[in-house]
Design a protein around this motif. Structure first.
Motif, PDB file in Angstrom:
ATOM      1  N   LEU A 210       0.865  -1.202   0.055  1.00  0.00           N
ATOM      2  CA  LEU A 210       0.112  -0.004  -0.050  1.00  0.00           C
ATOM      3  C   LEU A 210       0.942   1.204  -0.045  1.00  0.00           C
ATOM      4  O   LEU A 210       0.617   2.404  -0.790  1.00  0.00           O
ATOM      5  CB  LEU A 210      -0.735   0.032   1.018  1.00  0.00           C
ATOM      6  CG  LEU A 210      -2.024  -1.134   0.933  1.00  0.00           C
ATOM      7  CD1 LEU A 210      -2.776  -0.946   2.488  1.00  0.00           C
ATOM      8  CD2 LEU A 210      -3.218  -0.419   0.142  1.00  0.00           C
ATOM      9  N   ILE A 211       1.898   1.270   0.853  1.00  0.00           N
ATOM     10  CA  ILE A 211       2.884   2.366   0.840  1.00  0.00           C
ATOM     11  C   ILE A 211       3.639   2.600  -0.640  1.00  0.00           C
ATOM     12  O   ILE A 211       3.433   3.960  -1.106  1.00  0.00           O
ATOM     13  CB  ILE A 211       3.765   2.255   1.984  1.00  0.00           C
ATOM     14  CG1 ILE A 211       3.180   2.212   3.462  1.00  0.00           C
ATOM     15  CG2 ILE A 211       5.067   3.301   1.846  1.00  0.00           C
ATOM     16  CD1 ILE A 211       4.140   1.959   4.324  1.00  0.00           C
ATOM     17  N   MET A 212       3.885   1.460  -1.223  1.00  0.00           N
ATOM     18  CA  MET A 212       4.631   1.661  -2.368  1.00  0.00           C
ATOM     19  C   MET A 212       3.581   2.200  -3.515  1.00  0.00           C
ATOM     20  O   MET A 212       3.920   3.046  -4.249  1.00  0.00           O
ATOM     21  CB  MET A 212       4.911   0.200  -2.991  1.00  0.00           C
ATOM     22  CG  MET A 212       6.262  -0.113  -2.103  1.00  0.00           C
ATOM     23  SD  MET A 212       6.754  -1.899  -2.557  1.00  0.00           S
ATOM     24  CE  MET A 212       8.277  -1.984  -1.541  1.00  0.00           C
ATOM     25  N   PHE A 213       2.243   1.763  -3.510  1.00  0.00           N
ATOM     26  CA  PHE A 213       1.327   2.165  -4.436  1.00  0.00           C
ATOM     27  C   PHE A 213       0.958   3.531  -4.219  1.00  0.00           C
ATOM     28  O   PHE A 213       0.569   4.241  -5.156  1.00  0.00           O
ATOM     29  CB  PHE A 213       0.161   1.029  -4.592  1.00  0.00           C
ATOM     30  CG  PHE A 213       0.551  -0.085  -5.505  1.00  0.00           C
ATOM     31  CD1 PHE A 213       0.718   0.032  -6.658  1.00  0.00           C
ATOM     32  CD2 PHE A 213       0.680  -1.431  -4.812  1.00  0.00           C
ATOM     33  CE1 PHE A 213       1.262  -1.145  -7.425  1.00  0.00           C
ATOM     34  CE2 PHE A 213       0.846  -2.398  -5.437  1.00  0.00           C
ATOM     35  CZ  PHE A 213       1.278  -2.222  -6.880  1.00  0.00           C
ATOM     36  N   ASP A 214       0.845   3.795  -3.037  1.00  0.00           N
ATOM     37  CA  ASP A 214       0.490   5.216  -2.525  1.00  0.00           C
ATOM     38  C   ASP A 214       1.562   6.184  -3.230  1.00  0.00           C
ATOM     39  O   ASP A 214       1.162   7.328  -3.388  1.00  0.00           O
ATOM     40  CB  ASP A 214       0.306   5.564  -1.078  1.00  0.00           C
ATOM     41  CG  ASP A 214      -0.070   6.949  -0.501  1.00  0.00           C
ATOM     42  OD1 ASP A 214      -1.101   7.256  -1.054  1.00  0.00           O
ATOM     43  OD2 ASP A 214       0.724   7.585  -0.061  1.00  0.00           O
ATOM     44  N   GLU A 215       2.748   6.162  -2.959  1.00  0.00           N
ATOM     45  CA  GLU A 215       3.922   6.631  -3.546  1.00  0.00           C
ATOM     46  C   GLU A 215       3.866   6.825  -5.006  1.00  0.00           C
ATOM     47  O   GLU A 215       3.916   7.797  -5.588  1.00  0.00           O
ATOM     48  CB  GLU A 215       5.257   6.175  -3.026  1.00  0.00           C
ATOM     49  CG  GLU A 215       5.514   6.381  -1.514  1.00  0.00           C
ATOM     50  CD  GLU A 215       6.633   5.567  -1.105  1.00  0.00           C
ATOM     51  OE1 GLU A 215       7.289   5.048  -2.056  1.00  0.00           O
ATOM     52  OE2 GLU A 215       7.184   5.888   0.154  1.00  0.00           O
ATOM     53  N   LEU A 216       3.239   5.698  -5.618  1.00  0.00           N
ATOM     54  CA  LEU A 216       3.170   5.792  -7.148  1.00  0.00           C
ATOM     55  C   LEU A 216       1.779   6.604  -7.401  1.00  0.00           C
ATOM     56  O   LEU A 216       1.913   7.359  -8.359  1.00  0.00           O
ATOM     57  CB  LEU A 216       2.917   4.449  -7.556  1.00  0.00           C
ATOM     58  CG  LEU A 216       2.671   4.205  -9.040  1.00  0.00           C
ATOM     59  CD1 LEU A 216       3.823   4.863  -9.931  1.00  0.00           C
ATOM     60  CD2 LEU A 216       2.396   2.504  -9.515  1.00  0.00           C
ATOM     61  N   ALA A 217       0.812   6.707  -6.622  1.00  0.00           N
ATOM     62  CA  ALA A 217      -0.445   7.297  -7.206  1.00  0.00           C
ATOM     63  C   ALA A 217       0.018   8.903  -6.918  1.00  0.00           C
ATOM     64  O   ALA A 217      -0.629   9.846  -7.384  1.00  0.00           O
ATOM     65  CB  ALA A 217      -1.411   6.927  -6.086  1.00  0.00           C
ATOM     66  N   ALA A 218       0.947   9.220  -5.914  1.00  0.00           N
ATOM     67  CA  ALA A 218       1.101  10.621  -5.638  1.00  0.00           C
ATOM     68  C   ALA A 218       1.889  11.036  -6.859  1.00  0.00           C
ATOM     69  O   ALA A 218       1.740  12.400  -7.157  1.00  0.00           O
ATOM     70  CB  ALA A 218       2.039  10.815  -4.233  1.00  0.00           C
TER      71      ALA A 218
END
Length: 448
Positions: A210-218
């Motif tokens: 989730l953290i990795m994908f949140d950074e990608l979404a940011a």
């Protein structure tokens, strides 16, 4: 039979620790590894950083063996990635063990010589035979005892909410990842950029993703992330935060909580997937029995835990708990419905034994479907088993294990900031209590 080696299945952290323990006691081990090198499974999640410091990831006899051969380990106070753990510890340890480790050797069966599981006669006199498959064909290896430390990495749980694959899950397999993806890989990253990604699971692997994908979404606002949990609430999935005795684990939970609070992650709690459908545009849709649905899905990352592969153990007499598929004497000590990492009671050879003499399940596989397994637990398990096989019953029974409270302690985490910097001695790790490592001569303490 005493002239035959003790066969250890799996050249991962616990399997290699078992070999080092046996060797110290004058018992010849033979480690059989399906992969092409030691630590093959660990290397597959090499991009993920562990919660544990180096001091907690090196088994005491392995440390002594490596030191005797002049191998220097990294700073005990730092946190390695999986790749570093494999390259700087597991592979050098396997090299030191030499011919006692055979890679490219898959164990496909275990039995008493000439006896299936139904036959009583001769079970106390016939040796164990390990059936293996290599590039050169099949082979039978006679064993004095067998320690199955093969882990559970190769048998992830399905996405389906009832423990079986959801309808259509197999057909959508090319769109479902079963492990935390390495988004630093440009080709793999392109698979998810600008897509709708569903992350399923509530453990620390899911939080890491989730953290990795949140950074990608940011970075790419056209990337959508939906978090699917089977449990009806998610506030307790983040762990104890600052109160966690494992700083790295607490930091992971805090970062995941912040990612959800930022609004780039949509949470679907109480969602038990029943079917994975494909629409006319090639998009996926997840549905539940009660009619809930998540549509317009491009990719799924299913981080729903693991289970033991018991297929090749069908001809030996195991005594497994009906719920967890763990040894029956161990199961009540590790039941996740009752215990967290910090309340697991001490256990060793006595709890890991089965009606089939000299057969032990150790490491993550010994926990069956329970998710809370720290490395030092496995190291203490195989210390106790080696003592039992050496006839040192007193040492085998003297098992003490203290693990930290707060949250779950079973896997890897995302802890990249200053991860290579030493941490204060009282800061803890995974798990950050104290293990008493009992030896025939004395007991020495090491962080768990």
């Amino acid at each position: 039979m005493n002239e035959a080696p003790v066969v250890v299945v799996g050249a991962g952290p616990v399997g290699l620790a078992a070999a080092a323990e046996l060797l110290e006691r004058g018992i010849e081990p033979l480690v059989l590894e399906r992969g092409e090198h030691a630590g093959a499974a660990v290397a597959e999640w090499g991009h993920v950083r562990l919660f544990s410091r180096w001091s907690e990831l090196v088994a005491p006899p392995a440390r002594r063996l490596l030191a005797a051969h002049g191998h220097r380990l990294p700073d005990d106070r730092t946190y390695p990635t999986g790749a570093q753990w494999a390259a700087e510890y597991l592979r050098p340890l396997a090299t030191t063990l030499g011919r006692r480790v055979r890679c490219g050797t898959e164990v496909v069966g275990l039995a008493r010589r000439g006896r299936d599981r139904v036959v009583d006669a001769g079970r106390d006199t016939e040796p164990l035979t390990v059936h293996v498959r290599t590039a050169d064909g099949e082979e039978r290896i006679t064993a004095r005892a067998v320690v199955d430390a093969s882990g559970t990495w190769s048998t992830p749980n399905p996405l389906g909410g009832d423990g079986l694959p959801a309808v259509g899950e197999g057909a959508a397999a090319e769109r479902i990842a079963r492990h935390v993806p390495d988004l630093s890989d440009a080709q793999l990253r392109a698979r998810y950029v600008g897509r709708h990604v569903v992350v399923a699971g509530s453990g620390h692997s899911a939080l890491t993703a989730l953290i990795m994908f949140d950074e990608l979404a940011a970075e790419r606002p056209d990337t959508r992330v939906t978090w699917v949990l089977r449990r009806g609430r998610f506030d307790d999935a983040f762990g104890g935060g600052a109160a966690d005795q494992l700083p790295a684990r607490g930091a992971l939970g805090d970062r995941a909580r912040s990612a959800v609070a930022a609004g780039r992650i949509v949470v679907e709690a109480g969602f038990r997937t029943d079917a994975v459908e494909r629409d006319v545009h090639g998009k996926l849709r997840l549905t539940t029995v009660d009619g809930r649905g998540i549509g317009d899905v491009d990719e799924i990352v299913a981080l729903t835990g693991f289970r033991p592969d018991l297929s090749w153990l069908s001809e030996v007499r195991l005594e497994l708990d009906t719920t967890l598929q763990a040894p029956v004497r161990l199961a009540p000590l590790i039941d996740p419905n009752v215990h967290s990492c910090g309340t697991v009671y001490p256990h060793g050879a006595a709890e890991l034994a089965h009606p089939e003499p000299d057969v032990y399940l150790a490491g993550m596989k010994s926990y069956g479907r329970a998710p809370t397994f720290p490395a030092m637990t496995g190291y203490e398990q195989v210390r106790s088993i080696a003592a039992e096989l050496a006839g040192d019953t007193e040492s085998a029974r003297r098992v003490e294990l203290t693990l930290p409270e707060t949250g779950v302690c079973g896997g890897s985490g995302l802890f990249d900031e200053q991860a290579d910097e030493p941490m204060a001695e009282d800061a803890g790790g995974c798990c950050g209590g104290t293990v008493e490592i009992a030896t025939p001569a004395a007991s020495t303490s090491a962080p768990s």
